[in-house]
Scaffold this active site. Structure first.
Site, PDB file in Angstrom:
ATOM      1  N   ILE A   1      -2.683  -6.727   1.399  1.00 16.74           N
ATOM      2  CA  ILE A   1      -1.247  -5.831   1.353  1.00 16.74           C
ATOM      3  C   ILE A   1      -1.374  -5.035   2.776  1.00 16.74           C
ATOM      4  CG2 ILE A   1      -0.414  -3.832   0.371  1.00 16.74           C
ATOM      5  CD1 ILE A   1      -0.212  -6.224  -1.513  1.00 16.74           C
TER       6      ILE A   1
ATOM      7  N   ARG B   1       3.853   9.489   5.483  1.00 12.81           N
ATOM      8  CA  ARG B   1       4.969   8.593   5.743  1.00 12.81           C
ATOM      9  C   ARG B   1       5.783   8.469   4.388  1.00 12.81           C
ATOM     10  NH1 ARG B   1       5.317   3.842   6.426  1.00 12.81           N
ATOM     11  NH2 ARG B   1       5.924   2.863   4.899  1.00 12.81           N
TER      12      ARG B   1
ATOM     13  N   ASP C   1      11.541  -1.756   7.724  1.00 14.18           N
ATOM     14  CA  ASP C   1      12.806  -2.696   7.742  1.00 14.18           C
ATOM     15  C   ASP C   1      13.164  -2.866   6.215  1.00 14.18           C
ATOM     16  OD1 ASP C   1      10.072  -3.717   7.457  1.00 14.18           O
ATOM     17  OD2 ASP C   1      10.841  -5.919   7.571  1.00 14.18           O
TER      18      ASP C   1
ATOM     19  N   LYS D   1      -0.164  11.216  -7.268  1.00 10.68           N
ATOM     20  CA  LYS D   1       0.413  11.626  -6.045  1.00 10.68           C
ATOM     21  C   LYS D   1       1.666  10.441  -5.841  1.00 10.68           C
ATOM     22  CE  LYS D   1      -1.380   9.877  -2.388  1.00 10.68           C
ATOM     23  NZ  LYS D   1      -0.615   8.947  -1.439  1.00 10.68           N
ATOM     24  N   ASN D   2       1.397   9.295  -6.196  1.00 13.61           N
ATOM     25  CA  ASN D   2       2.398   8.294  -5.805  1.00 13.61           C
ATOM     26  C   ASN D   2       3.315   8.313  -6.936  1.00 13.61           C
ATOM     27  OD1 ASN D   2       0.710   7.951  -3.547  1.00 13.61           O
ATOM     28  ND2 ASN D   2      -0.160   6.117  -4.178  1.00 13.61           N
TER      29      ASN D   2
ATOM     30  N   ASP E   1      -5.123   0.085  -3.246  1.00 17.93           N
ATOM     31  CA  ASP E   1      -5.752   1.558  -3.164  1.00 17.93           C
ATOM     32  C   ASP E   1      -7.039   1.717  -3.825  1.00 17.93           C
ATOM     33  OD1 ASP E   1      -2.582   3.174  -3.573  1.00 17.93           O
ATOM     34  OD2 ASP E   1      -3.467   2.148  -1.805  1.00 17.93           O
TER      35      ASP E   1
ATOM     36  N   CYS F   1       0.129   4.080  10.497  1.00 19.38           N
ATOM     37  CA  CYS F   1      -1.017   5.165  10.128  1.00 19.38           C
ATOM     38  C   CYS F   1      -2.276   4.371  10.265  1.00 19.38           C
ATOM     39  CB  CYS F   1      -0.846   5.803   8.601  1.00 19.38           C
ATOM     40  SG  CYS F   1      -1.076   4.437   7.515  1.00 19.38           S
TER      41      CYS F   1
ATOM     42  N   ARG G   1      -5.658  14.692   0.921  1.00 14.40           N
ATOM     43  CA  ARG G   1      -4.244  14.420   0.716  1.00 14.40           C
ATOM     44  C   ARG G   1      -4.071  13.843  -0.624  1.00 14.40           C
ATOM     45  NH1 ARG G   1      -1.736  10.388   5.122  1.00 14.40           N
ATOM     46  NH2 ARG G   1      -0.028  11.050   3.913  1.00 14.40           N
TER      47      ARG G   1
ATOM     48  N   ARG H   1       3.076  -0.375   9.000  1.00 11.39           N
ATOM     49  CA  ARG H   1       3.970   0.259   7.953  1.00 11.39           C
ATOM     50  C   ARG H   1       5.461   0.248   8.249  1.00 11.39           C
ATOM     51  NH1 ARG H   1       0.177   4.380   4.647  1.00 11.39           N
ATOM     52  NH2 ARG H   1       1.753   3.675   2.942  1.00 11.39           N
ATOM     53  N   PRO H   2       6.048  -0.957   8.573  1.00 12.80           N
ATOM     54  CA  PRO H   2       7.370  -0.727   8.997  1.00 12.80           C
ATOM     55  C   PRO H   2       8.229  -0.488   7.709  1.00 12.80           C
ATOM     56  CG  PRO H   2       6.751  -2.825   8.794  1.00 12.80           C
ATOM     57  CD  PRO H   2       5.583  -2.194   8.517  1.00 12.80           C
TER      58      PRO H   2
HETATM   59  C1  EPZ Z   1       2.593   2.756  -1.418  1.00 19.70           C
HETATM   60  O1  EPZ Z   1       2.885   2.820  -0.012  1.00 19.70           O
HETATM   61  C2  EPZ Z   1       1.595   3.809  -1.716  1.00 19.70           C
HETATM   62  N1  EPZ Z   1       2.054   5.208  -1.151  1.00 19.70           N
HETATM   63  C3  EPZ Z   1       0.283   3.387  -1.105  1.00 19.70           C
HETATM   64  O2  EPZ Z   1      -0.433   4.255  -1.284  1.00 19.70           O
HETATM   65  C4  EPZ Z   1       0.108   1.890  -1.564  1.00 19.70           C
HETATM   66  O3  EPZ Z   1      -1.120   1.449  -0.959  1.00 19.70           O
HETATM   67  C5  EPZ Z   1       1.188   0.859  -1.222  1.00 19.70           C
HETATM   68  O4  EPZ Z   1       2.289   1.572  -2.059  1.00 19.70           O
HETATM   69  C6  EPZ Z   1       0.995  -0.530  -2.013  1.00 19.70           C
HETATM   70  O5  EPZ Z   1       0.754  -0.302  -3.342  1.00 19.70           O
HETATM   71  C7  EPZ Z   1       2.839   5.923  -1.925  1.00 19.70           C
HETATM   72  O6  EPZ Z   1       3.316   5.627  -2.993  1.00 19.70           O
HETATM   73  C8  EPZ Z   1       3.106   7.288  -1.184  1.00 19.70           C
HETATM   74  P1  EPZ Z   1       4.473  -0.798   0.319  1.00 19.70           P
HETATM   75  P2  EPZ Z   1       4.229   2.105   0.692  1.00 19.70           P
HETATM   76  O7  EPZ Z   1       5.795  -0.593   0.903  1.00 19.70           O
HETATM   77  O8  EPZ Z   1       5.449   2.211  -0.223  1.00 19.70           O
HETATM   78  C9  EPZ Z   1       4.860  -3.744   3.977  1.00 19.70           C
HETATM   79  C10 EPZ Z   1      -2.333   5.610  -1.199  1.00 19.70           C
HETATM   80  O9  EPZ Z   1      -3.714   5.638  -0.761  1.00 19.70           O
HETATM   81  N2  EPZ Z   1       6.394  -3.339   4.464  1.00 19.70           N
HETATM   82  O10 EPZ Z   1       4.412  -1.503  -0.957  1.00 19.70           O
HETATM   83  O11 EPZ Z   1       4.238   2.224   2.088  1.00 19.70           O
HETATM   84  C11 EPZ Z   1       3.951  -2.553   4.544  1.00 19.70           C
HETATM   85  O12 EPZ Z   1       3.639  -2.618   5.931  1.00 19.70           O
HETATM   86  C12 EPZ Z   1      -1.411   4.901  -0.436  1.00 19.70           C
HETATM   87  O13 EPZ Z   1      -1.995   6.555  -2.086  1.00 19.70           O
HETATM   88  C13 EPZ Z   1       7.380  -3.880   5.196  1.00 19.70           C
HETATM   89  O14 EPZ Z   1       6.680  -4.869   6.025  1.00 19.70           O
HETATM   90  O15 EPZ Z   1       3.860   0.492   0.468  1.00 19.70           O
HETATM   91  C14 EPZ Z   1       2.591  -3.239   3.877  1.00 19.70           C
HETATM   92  O16 EPZ Z   1       1.777  -4.068   4.461  1.00 19.70           O
HETATM   93  C15 EPZ Z   1      -1.809   4.018   0.843  1.00 19.70           C
HETATM   94  N3  EPZ Z   1       8.336  -3.321   5.399  1.00 19.70           N
HETATM   95  C16 EPZ Z   1       3.337  -3.613   2.348  1.00 19.70           C
HETATM   96  O17 EPZ Z   1       4.564  -3.847   2.665  1.00 19.70           O
HETATM   97  C17 EPZ Z   1       8.885  -2.572   4.695  1.00 19.70           C
HETATM   98  O18 EPZ Z   1       9.859  -1.941   4.701  1.00 19.70           O
HETATM   99  C18 EPZ Z   1       3.222  -2.863   1.289  1.00 19.70           C
HETATM  100  O19 EPZ Z   1       3.976  -1.580   1.548  1.00 19.70           O
HETATM  101  C19 EPZ Z   1       7.947  -1.904   3.705  1.00 19.70           C
HETATM  102  C20 EPZ Z   1       6.904  -2.231   3.576  1.00 19.70           C
END
Ligand code: EPZ
Length: 426
Positions: free
Chosen positions: A328, A88, A120, A22-23, A306, A112, A398, A117-118
Site C-alpha cells: 500500500i 493529512r 489525485d 481514529k480513522n 496499519d 509524510c 497521534r 500520499r498524493p
Molecule cells: C487511510 O489513509 C488511513 N488514514 C491510513 O491510516 C491507512 O493506512 C490508509 O487509509 C490505508 O488503509 C485515515 O483514515 C486517516 P489511501 P489514506 O487513500 O486515506 C495512494 C494510520 O496509521 N493514493 O487508501 O491516506 C496512497 O499514496 C494511517 O492510522 C493515491 O495514489 O489512504 C497510498 O499509496 C496511516 N492517490 C494508497 O493510495 C490518492 O488520491 C492508499 O491510500 C489517494 C491515495
C-alpha cells in the site's frame, strides 16, 4: 519530546478496553461540516489528531464544546498549511466544504514519513462532479456552485478519496456512483453518520466496492444527533499482538471481531491461541510453537497495512522465517532499522521484508518514525531483555489514547519521560 522507557521482558494479564477509531472519528468530524444543526460525537478518543481536526474545524467557525459540535455558522472555508501539514486527514474537509458552501481552499497535505500520499484520486473525482479545481502555491482552490452526481471509477480503492467523494455527493444534484470504492469499516461508519444527520439521504453499497448516493438539497439536518463511532480495529489488533508476543492471557474488550478477521486469521494460522467473541477477543498462552507467516498488505477486508509494523515485531520472536510485503505505501519499513538495532534480523528487498526470527531482542535506544512503527517498537521493547528507550513518541500519541496507561494496567513496565521532566533532570 517525550520518550517511553520499557523494561522487558513483560508478561501481561487482565483486560483492556479499546477506544473509538481514529480513522472513523476524523472523517466523521469533517462530515459534520455538512450539518447545519448541533450534533454530538460520543467517546471521541483523546488523540493528537483529534485535537488537530478540532483546531481545523474551529478555524472555519465551528463551535466546539468537548465532543459537541455546531457547524451552523461557518465563516471560512480555508484550511491552512500550518495545520494540514501536521495531519493529512485534514484533506477530508474538502468534500464537505465544497458540497455545502461551493468553495474551499485547502492546503495540499504534502507527503509524510510513509509515502508521498498524493490526492489525485480525490481531485479527479471532484472534477468529474463538476468542481473547478486549481492547484496553486501548495493549495487546492476548489469551486462549484452545486456539484452534480457522477460515475467515478477509482483507480485504487483509496480510503480518503472514497470518504471525500461520499461527503461531496451528499448535496450534489443527482446520483453519484463510486466504483472500486474502499470497503473499510470506517467508510461504512461515515455513511451511517451521514444518514443519521439526514435520514432522507439514500446511500447504497457502504462496505462494498460500489457505493451509490442520491444527492439531496440543502436543508435542516436532524435535531440533536448523538453518534458513536466504531471501535479502533488497529488499536485492538495491536493489543492482541502484544498478548501473543508476551505469551499472556489478556482480554481485549469493546472491539468488533468482524473488523479484524484478517488479523486474527493470520495470528491463528501462526498458532496463536485466541478466543473470539462478538466484541471481545481473549488471548491465551499458546500450547504450540508459533510459526512464521507470509503476508501482503492489501485493502480491506484483507491484511491491513496499519498492522504491518506490529506483525514485523511479532515475526522477530517466532523461531521461523516470515515474509511481509508492503503493497500500500512505498516507505512503510522505517521500523526495520530500529528493530534491527534491538538484535532483529530483518532484510529488505524493495517492498518485501524477510524476517529471520527466533533471536532474543536486547533493549536499546530507538526512534519512532511514524504512528504504527512506534507501536511496533513498544511491542519489541516488551519482549526484549533490558531497557528500551523509545524517542519521539509524539508519533504514537497521534493514534493511541493513553497507550502506556493501558499497558501499565496490563502489567507492562512502561513509563513516559516527558521532555520538560527530562530538561529539569539535566
Ligand atoms: C487511510 O489513509 C488511513 N488514514 C491510513 O491510516 C491507512 O493506512 C490508509 O487509509 C490505508 O488503509 C485515515 O483514515 C486517516 P489511501 P489514506 O487513500 O486515506 C495512494 C494510520 O496509521 N493514493 O487508501 O491516506 C496512497 O499514496 C494511517 O492510522 C493515491 O495514489 O489512504 C497510498 O499509496 C496511516 N492517490 C494508497 O493510495 C490518492 O488520491 C492508499 O491510500 C489517494 C491515495
Amino acid at each position: 519530546m517525550d520518550q517511553f522507557i520499557v523494561q522487558g521482558p513483560s508478561r501481561l494479564e487482565g483486560e483492556v478496553k479499546i477506544s473509538k477509531a481514529k480513522n472513523s472519528c476524523l472523517p466523521i468530524m469533517a462530515a459534520g461540516l455538512l450539518c447545519n444543526r448541533p450534533f454530538k460525537l460520543n467517546d471521541l478518543p483523546d488523540l493528537r489528531d483529534i485535537r488537530t481536526m478540532k483546531k481545523l474545524l474551529f478555524g472555519f467557525g465551528v463551535k466546539i464544546n468537548d465532543n459537541a459540535f455546531d457547524c451552523s455558522e461557518i465563516h471560512s472555508t480555508y484550511a491552512p498549511y500550518e495545520l494540514v501539514k501536521t495531519m493529512r486527514a485534514s484533506v477530508l474537509v474538502l468534500g464537505p466544504l465544497l458540497s455545502r458552501f461551493g468553495e474551499a481552499k485547502v492546503s495540499l497535505p504534502g507527503g509524510c514519513a510513509i509515502g508521498s500520499r498524493p490526492i489525485d484520486l480525490h481531485l479527479d473525482g471532484l472534477k468529474k462532479m463538476g468542481a473547478e479545481i486549481n492547484v496553486e502555491s501548495g493549495y487546492v482552490h476548489a469551486k462549484c456552485s452545486r456539484l452534480k452526481g457522477a460515475k467515478i471509477d477509482l483507480m485504487f480503492p483509496s480510503v480518503g478519496a472514497t470518504e471525500n467523494l461520499l461527503m461531496a455527493a451528499v448535496f450534489a444534484d443527482g446520483e453519484t456512483i463510486i466504483e472500486n470504492a474502499a470497503r473499510e469499516p470506517e467508510i461504512y461508519d461515515l455513511g451511517e453518520f451521514l444518514i443519521s444527520l439526514y435520514p432522507q439521504l439514500k446511500i447504497e453499497g457502504l462496505g462494498t466496492s460500489t457505493i451509490k448516493v442520491q444527492g439531496i438539497s440543502k436543508h435542516e439536518s436532524n435535531e440533536s444527533v448523538k453518534y458513536t463511532p466504531i471501535p479502533d480495529r488497529i488499536e485492538a489488533s495491536t493489543f492482541i499482538i502484544a498478548g501473543v508476543m508476551t505469551n499472556s492471557n489478556i482480554v481485549i474488550k469493546g472491539c468488533d471481531k468482524d473488523h479484524i478477521r484478517s488479523v486474527t486469521n493470520a495470528l491463528e494460522m501462526s498458532q496463536a491461541n485466541l478466543k473470539l467473541y462478538d466484541n471481545t477477543i481473549e488471548v491465551l498462552p499458546r500450547n504450540k510453537e508459533l510459526t512464521g507467516f507470509n503476508l501482503r498488505t492489501t485493502p480491506y477486508p484483507y491484511f491491513p497495512t496499519d498492522v504491518q509494523a506490529q506483525f514485523m515485531a511479532l515475526a522477530t520472536m517466532i523461531n521461523d522465517t516470515s515474509i511481509i510485503s508492503e503493497e500500500i505505501f512505498e516507505n512503510r519499513f522505517m521500523h526495520v532499522p530500529e528493530l534491527n538495532r534491538m538484535g532483529a534480523d530483518i532484510r529488505l528487498n524493495n517492498q518485501t521484508a524477510v524476517i529471520v526470527g527466533g533471536k532474543r531482542l536486547k533493549g536499546a535506544p530507538v526512534m519512532c518514525t511514524d504512528l504504527r512503527a512506534s507501536a511496533a517498537l513498544v511491542l519489541a521493547g516488551m519482549i526484549a531483555d533490558g531497557e528500551t528507550r523509545i524517542q519521539r513518541v509524539y508519533h504514537l500519541d497521534r493514534g493511541y489514547d493513553g497507550f502506556e496507561n493501558k499497558l501499565n494496567v496490563l502489567g507492562c513496565d512502561i513509563t513516559r519521560e516527558s521532555s520538560h521532566n527530562l530538561i529539569a533532570s539535566l
